[in-house]
Design a protein around this motif. Structure first.
Motif, PDB file in Angstrom:
ATOM      1  N   ASN A 105      71.431  75.959  68.920  1.00 17.82           N
ATOM      2  CA  ASN A 105      72.007  74.624  69.068  1.00 17.82           C
ATOM      3  C   ASN A 105      70.987  73.570  68.670  1.00 17.82           C
ATOM      4  OD1 ASN A 105      73.973  72.559  70.285  1.00 17.82           O
ATOM      5  ND2 ASN A 105      72.098  72.168  71.445  1.00 17.82           N
ATOM      6  N   HIS A 106      69.702  73.903  68.845  1.00 19.64           N
ATOM      7  CA  HIS A 106      68.625  72.951  68.599  1.00 19.64           C
ATOM      8  C   HIS A 106      67.371  73.718  68.193  1.00 19.64           C
ATOM      9  CE1 HIS A 106      68.905  73.957  72.943  1.00 19.64           C
ATOM     10  NE2 HIS A 106      67.640  74.313  72.745  1.00 19.64           N
ATOM     11  N   HIS A 168      69.689  64.767  71.112  1.00 19.12           N
ATOM     12  CA  HIS A 168      69.037  65.898  71.794  1.00 19.12           C
ATOM     13  C   HIS A 168      69.726  66.075  73.147  1.00 19.12           C
ATOM     14  CE1 HIS A 168      66.692  63.279  74.591  1.00 19.12           C
ATOM     15  NE2 HIS A 168      66.712  62.444  73.578  1.00 19.12           N
ATOM     16  N   ASP A 176      69.102  68.392  68.222  1.00 19.31           N
ATOM     17  CA  ASP A 176      70.271  69.241  67.966  1.00 19.31           C
ATOM     18  C   ASP A 176      70.491  69.427  66.470  1.00 19.31           C
ATOM     19  OD1 ASP A 176      70.638  68.689  70.779  1.00 19.31           O
ATOM     20  OD2 ASP A 176      72.700  69.374  70.510  1.00 19.31           O
ATOM     21  N   TYR A 212      77.653  73.861  70.017  1.00 20.06           N
ATOM     22  CA  TYR A 212      77.321  73.501  68.631  1.00 20.06           C
ATOM     23  C   TYR A 212      78.219  72.399  68.079  1.00 20.06           C
ATOM     24  CZ  TYR A 212      75.609  78.382  68.966  1.00 20.06           C
ATOM     25  OH  TYR A 212      75.035  79.558  69.372  1.00 20.06           O
TER      26      TYR A 212
END
Length: 583
Positions: A105-106, A168, A176, A212
């Motif tokens: 996701n990040h 974020h 992200d 996501y």
């Protein structure tokens, strides 16, 4: 009894390793991969078949490795790529599987992708993260919206080079990724997934597995916490509109590697939506961690307000378990069984008791509960010896988790250091703070619990001389040896314990006892489970028609079961005749 196992992971007993706190081989005070390798025979003897290794990737460690700066390398204090190759081989040589964390996701703000992305709006990686222009109000620059980070504060951080904000959802050092960009997705698949699958790993535990896809109109969140500048915005970034499309795309990558296990972390999701992710037909996730059980007593709406914890009841606990078991009723889905992980307090302290007089009995009772639930079983390191939360007298200086420190500092700032407020904050962290699960594993009664010969990166639990692996290996009646016994029993009666159906709670509102039944898939056998969640003797609440039928006692954590359940007693009966229809 032989279980029907269309997928290897369904009947697998899994063990989560948090590398920093597991076993240090070189005396630097930090656990490492060589330390893990040294304990694989111990895990095999326990009955473990799959190891889930939490992030060991290269990272600045702003969030204990969940801020990854290079997917294709190892955090140097943990070891090297060669160590990982050896770990994979050692697991496979003992017929064990290895699953890694998938954090996509990040990334870290030190990842090469982000370092380039932040330079300007025209570079190759300019669109790989979630960038938005500032909102200008009366000539002042503000974040694009009022979304709160899950760890507190704004979910947006300003970048001077681009004169834009990046999203974020966690700490500001975890920007992200922009999944809307096809090039980003391809880069993720190559770097984070295929690289490790090519090395021979068997699957992934998927971090933040439903975050996501965001609402890319980025609306302001409604005011749920009055007086706060930033508001919880889960509805705009959880289970977003393209999640299932991208997971189908991802499965196309995975299919080239056989039966890859994908277990997703799926917080804040209703049952019908969970089923979309874990339906065998959809082939997105193999199963997921549903968080209703481990989030009991916590305020999900208020961000990281850990001082707002409250006492849950046993009926709440039963209902959370019923939800997860109910996902399997009449569906093609599969689920997980767990009570602990790296983000939670210890299950003994949260759901049972950590009083010394009852602790071992309660640990065995929770083992019986877990081994009698349908799904893939997950233990967390130290759970097998009954590790429990840190003492109430520890101070903030003993904690390391950034989420806990943020929560404490938020209370400190709001209430100007008021000692009663800070006491309240520490009580919350003692109950649910993440450091509880991150204290070093207690291997023996030597200095630092045998975790390290150096200075440990985080304080070792004060009770390690009484609660440790070596002492329990030598004690036939220990929680560790009971876990070995109950895991073997779970395998022997796999059709009932792992694959049993029609989970039914018979004392939904009882505050002290948890009674449930499950039926063999063929319907000719049933297990009846009694669990006493109290410090006192309790009567047995027999389901209608089952008191007088013939029963075989499969397991009990008390030497001689009597008329009543003793404190924290667990009993499991096998019923072969007189079975009534399940609900």
């Amino acid at each position: 009894m032989s279980a029907s196992k269309p997928n290897w992971w369904k009947a697998s007993t899994c063990y989560q390793i948090w590398p920093a706190s597991y076993k240090d081989s070189n005396g630097d005070g930090i656990g490492d991969i060589v330390g893990i390798i040294s304990t694989i025979p111990y895990l095999k003897d326990l009955g473990i078949e799959t190891i889930w290794l939490s992030p060991m990737y290269d990272s600045p460690q702003k969030d204990m490795g969940y801020d990854i700066s290079n997917y294709q390398d190892v955090y140097p204090p943990y070891g090297t790529l060669a160590d990982m190759d050896r770990l994979i081989k050692e697991c496979h040589d003992l017929d064990m599987k290895l699953v890694l964390d998938l954090v996509i996701n990040h990334t870290s703000d030190q990842h090469a992708w982000f370092l380039e992305s932040r330079r300007n709006k025209t570079n190759q990686y300019a669109d790989w993260y979630m960038w938005r222009d500032p909102k200008i109000i009366q000539g002042e620059r503000h974040p694009p919206n009022n979304w709160a980070s899950i760890f507190g504060g704004s979910a947006w951080e300003y970048c001077r080079e681009r004169d834009q904000y990046y999203l974020h959802l966690f700490v500001k050092e975890q920007p992200d990724l922009n999944w809307e960009n096809e090039e980003t997705r391809r880069g993720i698949y190559e770097s984070a997934m295929k690289f490790w699958l090519d090395k021979g790993i068997d699957g992934f535990r998927v971090d933040t597995a439903n975050l996501y896809s965001k609402d890319t109109s980025y609306p302001d969140a409604p005011i749920l916490v009055p007086g706060e500048p930033y508001q919880p915005a889960f509805k705009y970034f959880t289970n977003g509109p393209r999640m299932h499309e991208w997971l189908q795309e991802q499965r196309g990558i995975l299919d080239k590697y056989g039966d890859v296990f994908m277990v997703g972390e799926l917080p804040d999701t209703k049952a019908d939506e969970v089923l979309r992710y874990i339906s065998a037909k959809s082939r997105e996730y193999s199963c997921v961690f549903d968080f209703d059980v481990v989030m009991l007593g916590q305020n999900k709406e208020g961000g990281s307000k850990k001082h707002h914890t409250h006492k849950h009841t046993l009926p709440h606990f039963k209902e959370a378990i019923r939800k997860v078991q109910g996902l399997l009723h009449g569906t093609d889905a599969w689920t997980t069984v767990f009570l602990e992980n790296h983000d939670q307090g210890r299950s003994l302290s949260r759901f049972a008791t950590d009083k010394a007089i009852h602790r071992d009995q309660a640990a065995k009772m929770l083992a019986v509960l877990m081994c009698c639930l349908t799904g893939t079983l997950f233990l967390y390191q130290g759970q097998e010896i009954g590790m429990y939360n840190h003492p109430e007298y520890w101070g903030i200086e003993d904690l390391r988790d950034i989420d806990s420190l943020n929560a404490y500092n938020d209370v400190m700032h709001r209430h100007k250091g008021d000692p009663l407020w800070l006491k309240k904050a520490m009580r919350g962290l003692q109950l649910v703070g993440r450091d509880n699960g991150r204290l070093p594993v207690q291997w023996d009664n030597s200095a630092n619990a045998g975790f390290t010969s150096g200075k440990p990166w985080i304080r070792v639990h004060d009770d390690y001389e009484h609660v440790n692996v070596a002492a329990q290996q030598a004690d036939p009646g220990s929680p560790l040896n009971f876990w070995k016994k109950i895991i073997r029993l779970r395998k022997k009666y796999a059709d009932l314990m792992i694959f049993g159906k029609d989970f039914q709670v018979w004392d939904k509102f009882d505050q002290d006892v948890f009674t449930f039944t499950k039926v063999h898939p063929d319907g000719h056998e049933r297990i009846l489970v009694f669990l006493n969640f109290s410090d006192e003797d309790q009567p047995l609440h027999y389901p209608t028609g089952l008191e007088s039928v013939q029963k075989e006692l499969l397991v009990c954590n008390f030497e001689e079961p009597g008329k009543y359940l003793t404190p924290w007693e667990a009993r499991v009966y096998l019923i072969r005749e007189g079975v009534v229809n399940g609900g």
